[in-house]
Motif scaffolding. Structure first.
Motif, PDB file in Angstrom:
ATOM      1  N   PHE A  26       0.861  -1.186   0.000  1.00 48.38           N
ATOM      2  CA  PHE A  26       0.000   0.000   0.000  1.00 48.38           C
ATOM      3  C   PHE A  26       0.895   1.233   0.000  1.00 48.38           C
ATOM      4  O   PHE A  26       1.724   1.401   0.893  1.00 48.38           O
ATOM      5  CB  PHE A  26      -0.893   0.017   1.240  1.00 48.38           C
ATOM      6  N   HIS A  27       0.723   2.094  -1.004  1.00 48.15           N
ATOM      7  CA  HIS A  27       1.523   3.306  -1.130  1.00 48.15           C
ATOM      8  C   HIS A  27       0.677   4.521  -0.768  1.00 48.15           C
ATOM      9  O   HIS A  27      -0.460   4.652  -1.231  1.00 48.15           O
ATOM     10  CB  HIS A  27       2.036   3.455  -2.563  1.00 48.15           C
ATOM     11  N   SER A  28       1.225   5.422   0.039  1.00 50.11           N
ATOM     12  CA  SER A  28       0.489   6.616   0.448  1.00 50.11           C
ATOM     13  C   SER A  28       0.323   7.574  -0.725  1.00 50.11           C
ATOM     14  O   SER A  28       1.051   7.494  -1.725  1.00 50.11           O
ATOM     15  CB  SER A  28       1.230   7.326   1.591  1.00 50.11           C
ATOM     16  N   PHE A  29      -0.619   8.486  -0.583  1.00 47.92           N
ATOM     17  CA  PHE A  29      -0.886   9.467  -1.636  1.00 47.92           C
ATOM     18  C   PHE A  29       0.360  10.276  -1.984  1.00 47.92           C
ATOM     19  O   PHE A  29       0.654  10.517  -3.153  1.00 47.92           O
ATOM     20  CB  PHE A  29      -2.009  10.415  -1.195  1.00 47.92           C
ATOM     21  N   ASP A  30       1.117  10.687  -0.948  1.00 45.39           N
ATOM     22  CA  ASP A  30       2.292  11.523  -1.199  1.00 45.39           C
ATOM     23  C   ASP A  30       3.503  10.730  -1.664  1.00 45.39           C
ATOM     24  O   ASP A  30       4.549  11.311  -1.983  1.00 45.39           O
ATOM     25  CB  ASP A  30       2.640  12.362   0.041  1.00 45.39           C
ATOM     26  N   GLY A  31       3.386   9.395  -1.707  1.00 42.09           N
ATOM     27  CA  GLY A  31       4.476   8.562  -2.194  1.00 42.09           C
ATOM     28  C   GLY A  31       5.608   8.362  -1.206  1.00 42.09           C
ATOM     29  O   GLY A  31       6.603   7.704  -1.517  1.00 42.09           O
ATOM     30  N   ILE A  32       5.458   8.883  -0.002  1.00 42.27           N
ATOM     31  CA  ILE A  32       6.539   8.816   0.987  1.00 42.27           C
ATOM     32  C   ILE A  32       6.464   7.546   1.826  1.00 42.27           C
ATOM     33  O   ILE A  32       7.483   6.930   2.136  1.00 42.27           O
ATOM     34  CB  ILE A  32       6.508  10.068   1.900  1.00 42.27           C
ATOM     35  N   ARG A  33       5.240   7.138   2.184  1.00 42.38           N
ATOM     36  CA  ARG A  33       5.086   5.989   3.089  1.00 42.38           C
ATOM     37  C   ARG A  33       4.533   4.773   2.356  1.00 42.38           C
ATOM     38  O   ARG A  33       3.833   4.894   1.344  1.00 42.38           O
ATOM     39  CB  ARG A  33       4.162   6.367   4.256  1.00 42.38           C
ATOM     40  N   GLN A  34       4.861   3.609   2.922  1.00 40.35           N
ATOM     41  CA  GLN A  34       4.427   2.351   2.326  1.00 40.35           C
ATOM     42  C   GLN A  34       4.121   1.347   3.431  1.00 40.35           C
ATOM     43  O   GLN A  34       4.855   1.248   4.413  1.00 40.35           O
ATOM     44  CB  GLN A  34       5.557   1.824   1.428  1.00 40.35           C
ATOM     45  N   THR A  35       3.015   0.633   3.293  1.00 42.54           N
ATOM     46  CA  THR A  35       2.668  -0.459   4.197  1.00 42.54           C
ATOM     47  C   THR A  35       2.692  -1.743   3.392  1.00 42.54           C
ATOM     48  O   THR A  35       1.958  -1.879   2.408  1.00 42.54           O
ATOM     49  CB  THR A  35       1.275  -0.251   4.821  1.00 42.54           C
ATOM     50  N   SER A  36       3.541  -2.697   3.788  1.00 40.29           N
ATOM     51  CA  SER A  36       3.741  -3.905   2.994  1.00 40.29           C
ATOM     52  C   SER A  36       3.484  -5.148   3.823  1.00 40.29           C
ATOM     53  O   SER A  36       3.620  -5.134   5.056  1.00 40.29           O
ATOM     54  CB  SER A  36       5.171  -3.947   2.440  1.00 40.29           C
ATOM     55  N   PHE A  37       3.129  -6.221   3.132  1.00 37.00           N
ATOM     56  CA  PHE A  37       2.854  -7.499   3.779  1.00 37.00           C
ATOM     57  C   PHE A  37       3.731  -8.565   3.149  1.00 37.00           C
ATOM     58  O   PHE A  37       3.673  -8.800   1.941  1.00 37.00           O
ATOM     59  CB  PHE A  37       1.367  -7.849   3.657  1.00 37.00           C
ATOM     60  N   GLY A 131      -1.744  -2.789  13.721  1.00 31.64           N
ATOM     61  CA  GLY A 131      -1.563  -1.872  14.844  1.00 31.64           C
ATOM     62  C   GLY A 131      -2.279  -0.551  14.630  1.00 31.64           C
ATOM     63  O   GLY A 131      -3.496  -0.514  14.454  1.00 31.64           O
ATOM     64  N   GLU A 132      -1.507   0.533  14.618  1.00 32.11           N
ATOM     65  CA  GLU A 132      -2.097   1.867  14.480  1.00 32.11           C
ATOM     66  C   GLU A 132      -2.441   2.199  13.029  1.00 32.11           C
ATOM     67  O   GLU A 132      -2.939   3.283  12.743  1.00 32.11           O
ATOM     68  CB  GLU A 132      -1.131   2.918  15.037  1.00 32.11           C
ATOM     69  N   ASN A 133      -2.200   1.274  12.138  1.00 38.58           N
ATOM     70  CA  ASN A 133      -2.428   1.537  10.717  1.00 38.58           C
ATOM     71  C   ASN A 133      -3.319   0.444  10.128  1.00 38.58           C
ATOM     72  O   ASN A 133      -2.876  -0.368   9.322  1.00 38.58           O
ATOM     73  CB  ASN A 133      -1.084   1.579   9.981  1.00 38.58           C
ATOM     74  N   SER A 134      -4.589   0.424  10.552  1.00 35.36           N
ATOM     75  CA  SER A 134      -5.537  -0.600  10.104  1.00 35.36           C
ATOM     76  C   SER A 134      -6.593   0.038   9.210  1.00 35.36           C
ATOM     77  O   SER A 134      -7.171   1.072   9.569  1.00 35.36           O
ATOM     78  CB  SER A 134      -6.194  -1.267  11.311  1.00 35.36           C
ATOM     79  N   TRP A 135      -6.851  -0.595   8.056  1.00 35.77           N
ATOM     80  CA  TRP A 135      -7.729  -0.005   7.049  1.00 35.77           C
ATOM     81  C   TRP A 135      -8.666  -1.045   6.442  1.00 35.77           C
ATOM     82  O   TRP A 135      -8.371  -2.250   6.442  1.00 35.77           O
ATOM     83  CB  TRP A 135      -6.916   0.615   5.916  1.00 35.77           C
ATOM     84  N   MET A 136      -9.773  -0.544   5.879  1.00 34.76           N
ATOM     85  CA  MET A 136     -10.680  -1.368   5.083  1.00 34.76           C
ATOM     86  C   MET A 136     -11.164  -0.530   3.911  1.00 34.76           C
ATOM     87  O   MET A 136     -11.356   0.688   4.051  1.00 34.76           O
ATOM     88  CB  MET A 136     -11.879  -1.834   5.915  1.00 34.76           C
ATOM     89  N   GLY A 137     -11.350  -1.170   2.747  1.00 36.65           N
ATOM     90  CA  GLY A 137     -11.817  -0.399   1.608  1.00 36.65           C
ATOM     91  C   GLY A 137     -12.249  -1.265   0.448  1.00 36.65           C
ATOM     92  O   GLY A 137     -12.037  -2.478   0.435  1.00 36.65           O
ATOM     93  N   ALA A 138     -12.860  -0.620  -0.533  1.00 38.46           N
ATOM     94  CA  ALA A 138     -13.298  -1.295  -1.757  1.00 38.46           C
ATOM     95  C   ALA A 138     -13.447  -0.251  -2.850  1.00 38.46           C
ATOM     96  O   ALA A 138     -14.270   0.655  -2.728  1.00 38.46           O
ATOM     97  CB  ALA A 138     -14.631  -2.020  -1.523  1.00 38.46           C
ATOM     98  N   PHE A 139     -12.616  -0.362  -3.884  1.00 35.75           N
ATOM     99  CA  PHE A 139     -12.784   0.550  -5.014  1.00 35.75           C
ATOM    100  C   PHE A 139     -12.311  -0.113  -6.288  1.00 35.75           C
ATOM    101  O   PHE A 139     -11.405  -0.937  -6.281  1.00 35.75           O
ATOM    102  CB  PHE A 139     -12.042   1.865  -4.789  1.00 35.75           C
ATOM    103  N   SER A 140     -12.941   0.279  -7.403  1.00 31.60           N
ATOM    104  CA  SER A 140     -12.742  -0.448  -8.651  1.00 31.60           C
ATOM    105  C   SER A 140     -11.898   0.282  -9.677  1.00 31.60           C
ATOM    106  O   SER A 140     -11.781  -0.171 -10.816  1.00 31.60           O
ATOM    107  CB  SER A 140     -14.107  -0.792  -9.260  1.00 31.60           C
ATOM    108  N   GLU A 141     -11.288   1.433  -9.305  1.00 29.95           N
ATOM    109  CA  GLU A 141     -10.431   2.116 -10.273  1.00 29.95           C
ATOM    110  C   GLU A 141      -9.085   1.414 -10.369  1.00 29.95           C
ATOM    111  O   GLU A 141      -8.393   1.224  -9.366  1.00 29.95           O
ATOM    112  CB  GLU A 141     -10.213   3.578  -9.894  1.00 29.95           C
ATOM    113  N   VAL A 142      -8.711   1.032 -11.583  1.00 25.81           N
ATOM    114  CA  VAL A 142      -7.432   0.375 -11.838  1.00 25.81           C
ATOM    115  C   VAL A 142      -6.435   1.431 -12.297  1.00 25.81           C
ATOM    116  O   VAL A 142      -6.613   2.057 -13.337  1.00 25.81           O
ATOM    117  CB  VAL A 142      -7.588  -0.733 -12.906  1.00 25.81           C
TER     118      VAL A 142
END
Length: 322
Positions: A26-37, A131-142
């Protein structure tokens, strides 16, 4: 932990954490942060998911002290946005806000994810607890889809928003055109033959967007550069990109974090990039819903507020409250 479903695919996936490779990012809007699994992508048996201890106990408490924009504040700020657009003769700027929902004791995370998965079968749907960075979402834009074998690259121009029952006005049509032009111009730098569809309605729950599809063949070594050029698209930022991005960060009350960033999923056959729009950040005691809209000189602030309220329902209506 993370669980997700691909568009038009009801199989449930996760990562096995048995590899240091990071195939889900997951890449942040500003391109600075990333959450990876870490780990290989694996299919999960629905029964195993039901038995999983996916509860609020894994969420952190919201200690940010954020206070969401009131309607009055939003309308006032939108007037400033429209003034920036007029002064600089811009086609559009995308302005967003957070809606903070606190009216609950606990959220049934498993049922909420199942609800959002059922509501948006054509979307990339996910929930992750980190942890402090938990999210849920659904969107269809590729943002992009690359076939490793054929080298075919696909993307889409998606902009303009209305309730499904309403007819398109000049505002939405003019809002989507520069998004298509932006994508077309970028792809022309990497390929001579681009297939472009007619513009058509893209239904997403209770709202619809205008959509144009693009397909072409590219060199695999150009993929990262294309994604870098495309993100953030005018659909989540504005034109020109750098100027609008700078103004967004000055005008918006809160940082976007992962909202309007993108999700990269790599499998053996494809590398897919999904825009992270209809999403929420999850806490034990609150849910932060991120919503925005494309603002033009023709925008009606009152109507734009209503549009963001509609968009917030994408996640909010699917939350299972206990």
């Amino acid at each position: 932990m993370i669980y997700f479903k691909f568009p038009f695919d009801e199989k449930l996936y996760s990562t096995d954490e048995k590899s240091e490779q990071k195939y889900v990012n997951f890449h942040s809007f500003d391109g600075i942060r990333q959450t990876s699994f870490s780990g290989n992508i694996i299919e999960i048996n629905p029964e195993k998911f039901e038995k999983n201890n996916l509860t609020n106990s894994f969420l952190s408490k919201d200690k940010n002290g954020f206070v969401a924009e009131t309607k009055e504040e939003y309308l006032q700020q939108l007037e400033k946005v429209i003034q920036v657009i007029k002064e600089n003769n811009l086609p559009k700027i995308v302005y967003s806000r957070r809606k903070i929902f606190t009216d609950f004791n606990e959220i049934d995370l498993k049922e909420s994810f199942k609800n959002i998965s059922t509501s948006y079968p054509n979307a990339f749907r996910y929930i992750f607890i980190d942890g402090e960075n938990s999210w849920m979402g659904a969107f269809s834009e590729v943002l992009g889809k690359f076939n490793k074998t054929t080298h075919e690259f696909e993307t889409m121009s998606l902009a303009g928003t209305l309730p499904v029952s309403e007819n398109w006005s000049e505002k939405e049509i003019e809002e989507q055109k520069p998004v298509s032009s932006y994508i077309r111009n970028i792809l022309n730098n990497y390929s001579e033959n681009i297939n472009e569809s007619e513009t058509y309605d893209h239904i997403s729950g209770n709202i619809k967007h205008l959509r144009t599809d693009f397909k072409t063949k590219i060199n695999s070594e150009d993929l990262d550069k294309i994604i870098h050029d495309l993100h953030p698209t005018p659909a989540v930022c504005g034109i020109p990109k750098d100027f609008c991005k700078e103004n967004i960060q000055q005008l918006e009350k809160f940082p976007r974090e992962l909202y309007a960033g993108y999700i990269k999923i790599e499998t053996e056959e494809t590398i897919q990039y999904f825009v992270n729009l209809r999403c929420a950040k999850l806490y034990k005691n609150s849910v932060h819903l991120f919503v925005g809209g494309g603002i033009t000189v023709q925008s009606n602030p009152e109507k734009e507020w209503h549009e963001t309220e509609l968009k917030s329902e994408a996640v909010l209506k699917n939350l299972k409250i206990i």
